[in-house]
Design an enzyme around this catalytic site. Structure first.
Site, mmCIF file in Angstrom:
data_model
loop_
_atom_site.group_PDB
_atom_site.id
_atom_site.type_symbol
_atom_site.label_atom_id
_atom_site.label_comp_id
_atom_site.label_asym_id
_atom_site.label_seq_id
_atom_site.Cartn_x
_atom_site.Cartn_y
_atom_site.Cartn_z
ATOM 1 N N HIS A 113 0.866 -1.180 0.000
ATOM 2 C CA HIS A 113 0.000 0.000 0.000
ATOM 3 C C HIS A 113 0.905 1.232 0.000
ATOM 4 O O HIS A 113 1.432 1.612 1.035
ATOM 5 C CB HIS A 113 -0.894 0.034 1.254
ATOM 6 C CG HIS A 113 -1.718 -1.202 1.446
ATOM 7 N ND1 HIS A 113 -2.234 -1.557 2.661
ATOM 8 C CD2 HIS A 113 -2.119 -2.156 0.575
ATOM 9 C CE1 HIS A 113 -2.924 -2.684 2.529
ATOM 10 N NE2 HIS A 113 -2.864 -3.067 1.275
HETATM 11 C C1 FAD Z 1 -0.190 -8.211 -3.454
HETATM 12 C C2 FAD Z 1 -1.059 -6.990 -3.279
HETATM 13 C C3 FAD Z 1 -2.241 -7.096 -2.583
HETATM 14 C C4 FAD Z 1 -3.061 -5.975 -2.425
HETATM 15 N N1 FAD Z 1 -4.273 -6.138 -1.810
HETATM 16 C C5 FAD Z 1 -5.124 -5.094 -1.721
HETATM 17 C C6 FAD Z 1 -6.453 -5.283 -1.208
HETATM 18 O O1 FAD Z 1 -6.866 -6.385 -0.859
HETATM 19 N N2 FAD Z 1 -7.260 -4.183 -1.132
HETATM 20 C C7 FAD Z 1 -6.841 -2.932 -1.500
HETATM 21 O O2 FAD Z 1 -7.611 -1.981 -1.356
HETATM 22 N N3 FAD Z 1 -5.593 -2.745 -2.009
HETATM 23 C C8 FAD Z 1 -4.741 -3.789 -2.158
HETATM 24 N N4 FAD Z 1 -3.502 -3.610 -2.734
HETATM 25 C C9 FAD Z 1 -3.074 -2.236 -3.115
HETATM 26 C C10 FAD Z 1 -3.753 -1.703 -4.398
HETATM 27 O O3 FAD Z 1 -3.734 -2.686 -5.404
HETATM 28 C C11 FAD Z 1 -3.054 -0.424 -4.879
HETATM 29 O O4 FAD Z 1 -3.017 0.489 -3.819
HETATM 30 C C12 FAD Z 1 -3.805 0.218 -6.045
HETATM 31 O O5 FAD Z 1 -3.827 -0.667 -7.124
HETATM 32 C C13 FAD Z 1 -3.174 1.531 -6.477
HETATM 33 O O6 FAD Z 1 -3.927 2.048 -7.555
HETATM 34 P P1 FAD Z 1 -3.321 3.101 -8.615
HETATM 35 O O7 FAD Z 1 -4.368 3.330 -9.648
HETATM 36 O O8 FAD Z 1 -2.793 4.265 -7.856
HETATM 37 O O9 FAD Z 1 -2.048 2.349 -9.238
HETATM 38 P P2 FAD Z 1 -1.935 0.975 -10.021
HETATM 39 O O10 FAD Z 1 -3.068 0.087 -9.703
HETATM 40 O O11 FAD Z 1 -0.566 0.461 -9.764
HETATM 41 O O12 FAD Z 1 -2.085 1.404 -11.544
HETATM 42 C C14 FAD Z 1 -1.110 2.084 -12.279
HETATM 43 C C15 FAD Z 1 -1.185 1.601 -13.721
HETATM 44 O O13 FAD Z 1 -0.433 2.489 -14.543
HETATM 45 C C16 FAD Z 1 0.319 1.733 -15.483
HETATM 46 N N5 FAD Z 1 1.490 2.533 -15.868
HETATM 47 C C17 FAD Z 1 2.536 2.893 -15.070
HETATM 48 N N6 FAD Z 1 3.405 3.643 -15.781
HETATM 49 C C18 FAD Z 1 2.896 3.760 -17.037
HETATM 50 C C19 FAD Z 1 3.340 4.410 -18.223
HETATM 51 N N7 FAD Z 1 4.476 5.120 -18.247
HETATM 52 N N8 FAD Z 1 2.583 4.309 -19.350
HETATM 53 C C20 FAD Z 1 1.401 3.617 -19.333
HETATM 54 N N9 FAD Z 1 0.932 2.974 -18.225
HETATM 55 C C21 FAD Z 1 1.672 3.058 -17.095
HETATM 56 C C22 FAD Z 1 0.682 0.466 -14.707
HETATM 57 O O14 FAD Z 1 1.056 -0.590 -15.558
HETATM 58 C C23 FAD Z 1 -0.600 0.204 -13.922
HETATM 59 O O15 FAD Z 1 -1.513 -0.585 -14.653
HETATM 60 C C24 FAD Z 1 -2.671 -4.713 -2.933
HETATM 61 C C25 FAD Z 1 -1.469 -4.609 -3.644
HETATM 62 C C26 FAD Z 1 -0.680 -5.739 -3.833
HETATM 63 C C27 FAD Z 1 0.610 -5.620 -4.612
#
Ligand code: FAD
Length: 575
Positions: free
Chosen positions: A510
């Site tokens: 997280h």
């Molecule tokens: C093992 C694990 C278990 C978890 N369990 C939970 C849970 O049960 N409940 C919960 O609430 N949270 C959980 N989390 C945390 C949660 O998944 C993250 O906090 C959340 O996904 C963050 O969302 P985001 O949109 O900020 O980033 P992300 O979901 O990381 O999305 C970012 C996206 O941008 C893309 N990207 C990055 N750079 C570029 C670029 N230059 N060009 C194009 N695309 C790009 C990436 O490939 C990715 O798809 C868990 C995480 C992990 C690793």
């Protein structure tokens, strides 16, 4: 996973396998109204909401591919970790933590549609109301608990609770598992024995244990935001385009350095291309990706960018304020034979009856929010507990859960206490002007003694839980097998726990804070309270990187809330 993927794809009624994004080899437009970068949790929400206006053209770029359908099977939740769908980041060597691994801890992050949520436990929680009231106190007008609650509810279709704090008409299904495992009931019984009560993890002041609510639908399929916000509209909204395998390498900044008007990206054939945005670019690339792209484009700390030859567009504290929940773990064994094997029969049982080993998230059915002895009596919870185990053998990947050996031996589990209000702050820094060189990630884990104390309290509690009557009836025994570096201390003493947290540290997945939201008067802020990058027009950030302080919970629901608010701000700006 491949067998499961093929089978599940054959059943369109079960899962969205028939509405998956088909990769387009050619990009035929040069300009759209909005470009959304990152198809993780936030990106699909922003793109889906903006495309509700049929007059706006919206393109979403995701660096990775479509989700394999099997990822949506509950028990396979972490099966993409350490595969090509995972960025597989690692930290810089830590001084105070991860010492058993040379100071280096792994950071799994999703590189596929659904982003890191595709690797996640799908647990739904929102954190304490004071987290958001704190954002408001720091000058983020419109972000207090009462302001953000409607945006949590907007996204939620809660099938267990119909109360004033829950939504029942949003696109994200939220519910408890319909089949609660006996081990989950035993863990709840153990908690009651220690005096803890049951709670709803989304209460404004969550405290106690819970059978966790999940982002899962009635067909026992995990739901991520591409499923909820994008796939239903892919056919009917020609103005919405989802481009997978497109890695954005930098933002196109106007000559006067005051506005962004497009992005440069590399497509799946390794061609460098550009797309211009008539209205805005919205970064949803996550805590690492969004910060990295800003710095590559000259928006970041001048003292870091100049030595790398990156012309400075705006000197902002991008990459600072990195916050990360941090964990340790206590292993134990039950006198119960492992019966949850990953077999063809298990796949058949899941496909036909939605039951059996594949249909649940195992020990992760239970979670808890608790106050350690470092927290005041009315403070928000500073410890979250997770329980690993009771999943099909080897469904979890090796590097995170410490090895995989198909076995019908006795069941082994972990209690994982997590410090969800860490005081330590880290950084993400640009390592090179080359967009394919990874940035340097220094979470600065356990830099304060208080952060370690919270985990020590959590391990003591974990030990107490294993020794409750409820778990003893299953023959629970704590794993005392030698732990490198800590054997010099007597087991279960404070010095032993203190050693365990610093040597056997785990980042709890997280992350937050690298593009901090704050008013113009805050010198550490990167975006303003409408998520616009300070002093740069045409550019917003909407993902976990904007959290000024990290919610003390699993972050997917707060990220969706941020994305819903971002879409509202953008709609208001351009109406
Ligand atoms: C093992 C694990 C278990 C978890 N369990 C939970 C849970 O049960 N409940 C919960 O609430 N949270 C959980 N989390 C945390 C949660 O998944 C993250 O906090 C959340 O996904 C963050 O969302 P985001 O949109 O900020 O980033 P992300 O979901 O990381 O999305 C970012 C996206 O941008 C893309 N990207 C990055 N750079 C570029 C670029 N230059 N060009 C194009 N695309 C790009 C990436 O490939 C990715 O798809 C868990 C995480 C992990 C690793």
């Amino acid at each position: 996973m491949i067998a499961a993927d093929i089978l599940i794809r054959s059943d369109c009624a079960l899962i969205d396998s028939c509405r998956r994004v088909v990769e387009q080899p050619h990009d035929d437009v040069d300009e759209v109204d909005f470009i959304v970068v990152g198809g993780g949790v936030a990106g699909p929400v922003v793109a889906g909401r903006l495309s509700e206006n049929p007059n706006w053209t919206v393109t979403l770029f995701e660096s990775g591919p479509e989700q394999p359908a099997a990822i949506d099977i509950p028990a396979l939740l972490s099966s993409a970790i350490a595969t090509k769908y995972d960025w597989q980041y690692i930290t810089t060597p830590q001084k105070h933590a991860c010492l058993a691994y040379g100071g280096v801890c792994g950071w799994p992050r999703g590189r596929l549609l659904g982003g890191t949520a595709s690797l996640s436990g799908s647990m739904y929680s929102r954190g304490h109301r004071d987290v958001y009231d704190g954002w408001l106190r720091d000058g983020n007008v419109g972000w207090g608990y009462d302001d953000v609650l409607p945006f949590f509810k907007m996204s939620e279709n809660n099938r267990d609770y119909n109360t004033e704090i829950h939504g029942t008409r949003g696109p994200m299904p939220v519910q408890k598992p319909t089949e609660i495992l006996p081990i989950a009931r035993t863990l709840m019984e153990a908690a009651r024995e220690l005096g803890y009560s049951e709670m709803d993890m989304s209460e404004p002041d969550p405290m106690g244990f819970s059978i966790a609510q999940l982002m899962i639908n009635s067909a026992k399929v995990r739901v991520t935001t591409p499923t909820a916000y994008l796939r239903p509209h892919l056919r009917s909204r020609g103005h919405l385009r989802v481009k997978t395998n497109r890695h954005v390498t930098r933002l196109l900044v106007a000559a006067d350095r005051r506005s962004v008007h497009g992005v440069e990206y590399v497509d799946s054939a390794n061609r460098t291309r550009r797309l211009m945005a008539r209205k805005e670019v919205i970064l949803c690339a996550g805590v690492i990706g969004s910060a990295h792209l800003l710095m590559l484009s000259g928006i970041g700390p001048a003292e870091d960018l100049r030595p790398l030859g990156v012309p400075v567009v705006q000197d902002l504290r991008v990459g600072h304020n990195l916050q990360h929940h941090v964990a340790s773990r206590l292993g134990f064994q039950l006198n119960v034979t492992h019966d949850r094997m990953l077999t063809y029969e298990a796949i058949g049982q899941y496909m036909k009856q939605r039951s059996g080993p594949l249909s649940t998230t195992g020990g992760l059915q239970v979670s808890a929010f608790l106050r350690s002895d470092r927290a005041g009596p009315t403070d928000p919870a500073d410890v979250q507990l997770f329980f690993d185990g009771f999943s099909p053998n080897c469904a979890y990947a090796q590097p995170v859960y410490g090895g995989c050996k198909a076995t019908t031996d006795l069941v082994r589990m972990n209690v994982r206490p997590v410090n969800v209000r860490p005081r330590s702050r880290g950084t993400i820094r640009l390592a090179s002007a080359d967009p394919f060189v990874r940035p340097r990630i220094d979470p600065n884990y356990l830099a304060t003694e208080e952060d370690a104390d919270v985990l020590v309290w959590g391990l003591r509690l974990a030990n107490d839980l294993v020794h409750t009557k409820a778990l003893q009836q299953l023959g629970a025994t704590v794993d005392r097998s030698p732990v490198d570096h800590c054997n010099k201390h007597t087991f279960a003493t404070d010095p032993y726990w203190r050693c365990l947290v610093r040597y056997h540290t785990r980042g709890e997945n997280h992350h937050a804070g690298t593009c901090k939201m704050g008013p113009a008067s805050d010198p550490t802020a990167v975006v303003d309270p409408e998520l616009r990058v300070h002093r740069v027009r045409g550019l917003r950030v909407a993902d976990a990187s904007v959290f000024p302080t990290q919610p003390n919970c699993n972050p997917i629901a707060p990220v969706i809330m941020v994305a819903e608010k971002a879409a509202k701000f953008i709609k208001n700006t351009w109406r």
